[in-house]
Design a protein around this motif. Structure first.
Motif, short mmCIF file in Angstrom:
data_model
loop_
_atom_site.label_atom_id
_atom_site.label_comp_id
_atom_site.label_asym_id
_atom_site.label_seq_id
_atom_site.Cartn_x
_atom_site.Cartn_y
_atom_site.Cartn_z
N LYS A 53 0.81 -1.22 0.00
CA LYS A 53 0.00 0.00 0.00
C LYS A 53 0.85 1.27 0.00
O LYS A 53 0.46 2.27 -0.60
N ASN A 222 3.08 5.71 -3.51
CA ASN A 222 1.64 5.93 -3.60
C ASN A 222 1.19 7.17 -2.84
O ASN A 222 -0.01 7.37 -2.60
N GLY A 225 -1.81 9.28 0.58
CA GLY A 225 -3.14 8.70 0.56
C GLY A 225 -4.17 9.67 1.12
O GLY A 225 -3.84 10.70 1.72
N SER A 229 -9.60 6.12 0.62
CA SER A 229 -8.89 5.55 -0.52
C SER A 229 -8.32 4.17 -0.21
O SER A 229 -8.24 3.31 -1.07
N GLY A 232 -1.71 4.28 0.06
CA GLY A 232 -0.78 5.29 0.53
C GLY A 232 -0.42 5.07 1.99
O GLY A 232 -0.75 4.05 2.59
N SER A 445 -9.64 5.92 6.78
CA SER A 445 -8.57 5.47 5.88
C SER A 445 -8.66 3.99 5.57
O SER A 445 -7.96 3.48 4.69
#
Length: 505
Positions: A53, A222, A225, A229, A232, A445
């Motif tokens: 991630k 990434n 974030g 999403s 990230g 998150s």
């Protein structure tokens, strides 16, 4: 309705004294229980998930998740020292925020404890089945995974499982240990904690010299974030939060702790501090030695720490780390089931669940009925379902409970400022709001689909159960007030202080 039916703290302590558990755990026992609950699937498995991630940025993810948990540990220490009884966040919410909020917290804690226990059992079974394959004693494919899970064969074909036998058996074995006695469970956990610490120390010592700073570039492939999403640094922090979950299980043992005003804060803060130091060192060594770009080798590994050691020329130690995970991960299942049974025990003692769940074994002094029910449920759950998104779903319930505890401690500072506080959260008007904000950030998150969506469904079911069953059976309901100070049937109880030989067979 939202804040009605609050159960005064003095009444909570009185109720606990009427049907209490044996006080037999010290500061060292609690610290070992906390470390046993924390160090597990999160660091041994979810390091790969975080790498996929956030890439090398997962270092920041560990810091964010650890910071939120540190703030929460300070909050928990204050309320747990004030109210040294079983029930953890549920009990604290009942005293400050009212019965409805307390019920929803207790309902959410099923996600933290029972779901997590099943998920860890399934994850452990993957290591165990891999070991059986390596020594030439594989189980039939149908018994290595549940019907909702798949197994990839050597030829690349994919088949469905039927019943995860290993996950089922390990959950039942741990349930037996918990029924036999908390002190035996604590001693068993302490041994497994030592195994895990030795394995992580070996990893750090061998991987740190292999760190190459080029592996940290790009640091944030990434980005940071955004909420909802699920990717990230923030997305990884929300997932890796599972690696820290469990320290609060120490507070569920408050009713079984000697000198809880002193030992509960030591157990909470001590276990989290030790785990955080290990996590940061392990994450730094893993990223620096192997690289952690999304889609890379580390992010795809099912056993990332062992994979790193094998890749840098230490295959035997890598195998040892894998074996250590097999040996030690059951301690996490133990603490998750332990925490769940103490929550349900306390809810039953308050009348919100059937009273039989609060029965205490006359010989072992453990809540045997609720322990067996919980253990069997977790065993079947582990046998039938895959890991999937269970870690994130478990996190959602935990973050909700943490948020409510932080709110409750601040409210109690205003409504009952004169109450004795053996431990006071420093700068509570800074620590409390920061803890609540951190919980909200990590919760969103996790991503809407499926985690937050499933949490909302679970919460809705909880509300239905409360209004159709628990609300009218509560000891605080009109007509049930006599149950607050006495019980309708003479259930066996353990003495508040156990002075005889250690309970056990």
């Amino acid at each position: 309705m939202l804040f009605e039916r609050r159960k005064p703290l003095d009444l909570i302590l009185e109720t606990a004294a009427k049907r209490s558990l044996t006080r037999q755990l010290g500061a060292f026992d609690l610290t070992m229980l906390g470390i046993g609950a924390v160090i597990g699937t999160g660091i041994f498995v979810l390091t790969a998930v975080a790498a996929n991630k956030a890439g090398p940025g997962m270092m920041y993810s560990f810091v964010i998740a650890g910071f939120v948990c540190a703030l929460t540990a300070l909050i928990y220490s204050e309320i747990a020292a004030m109210v040294p009884v079983s029930g953890s966040a549920y009990t604290y919410s009942y005293a400050v925020l009212g019965e409805l909020i307390a019920w929803m917290v207790g309902w959410a804690l099923v996600l933290e404890y029972a779901v997590a226990a099943g998920a860890v059992a399934v994850g452990w079974s993957g290591y165990a089945n891999g070991f059986l394959n390596a020594i030439g004693m594989p189980l039939p494919i149908a018994l290595t995974a549940g019907p909702g899970d798949t197994v990839t064969l050597a030829d690349g074909s994919i088949v469905h499982g039927t019943f995860n036998l290993i996950a089922f058996l390990i959950s039942l074995l741990i349930t037996c240990l918990l029924v036999l006695g908390t002190s035996k469970s604590a001693k068993f956990t302490a041994v497994l904690v030592i195994v895990k610490i030795v394995a992580l120390t070996a990893f750090i010592v061998l991987a740190l010299p292999a760190v190459n700073h080029a592996n940290f570039v790009p640091m944030l492939p990434n980005g940071w974030g955004t909420p909802l999403s699920g990717v990230g640094v923030l997305g990884a922090a929300a997932s890796i939060f599972f690696a820290f979950v469990g320290f609060d299980a120490v507070s569920t043992a408050a009713e079984e702790t000697k000198n809880p005003n002193r030992n509960i804060p030591i157990g909470l803060i001590g276990s989290l501090a030790i785990c955080t130091v290990f996590y940061l060192l392990v994450a730094y060594a893993a990223v620096g030695a192997m690289g952690a770009q999304p889609g890379g080798a580390l992010s795809q590994s099912k056993e990332p720490l062992a994979f790193v050691l094998r890749s840098i020329g230490h295959p035997q130690i890598g195998n040892f780390v894998a074996i250590a995970a097999i040996v030690a991960l059951p301690s996490v299942v133990l603490m998750m089931i332990f925490g769940q049974t103490r929550i349900l025990f306390t809810m039953a003692r308050d009348g919100l669940l059937p009273e039989a769940l609060s029965r205490v074994h006359p010989r072992f002094h453990t809540p045997h009925v609720v322990t067996w029910i919980t253990g069997i449920a977790v065993s079947l759950f582990a046998a039938m379902f895959p890991v999937g998104m269970l870690a994130d779903i478990s996190n959602s319930g935990t973050l909700f409970a943490f948020f409510m505890v932080a709110a409750g401690v601040m409210v109690l500072r205003k409504t009952d400022p004169g109450r004795n506080r053996p431990f006071r959260t420093p700068f509570v008007w800074v620590v409390g709001p920061l803890a609540m904000a951190g919980c909200v950030l990590l919760f969103f998150s996790l991503g809407w689909n499926p985690t937050i969506k499933y949490f909302c469904i679970w919460a809705t079911i909880g509300l239905v159960v409360y209004f159709m069953y628990a609300r009218r059976r509560s000891h605080l309901a009109p007509g049930n007030e006599k149950l607050l100070h006495g019980y309708s049937d003479p259930l066996p109880s353990a003495p508040l202080v156990h002075e005889g030989p250690e309970p056990g067979p």
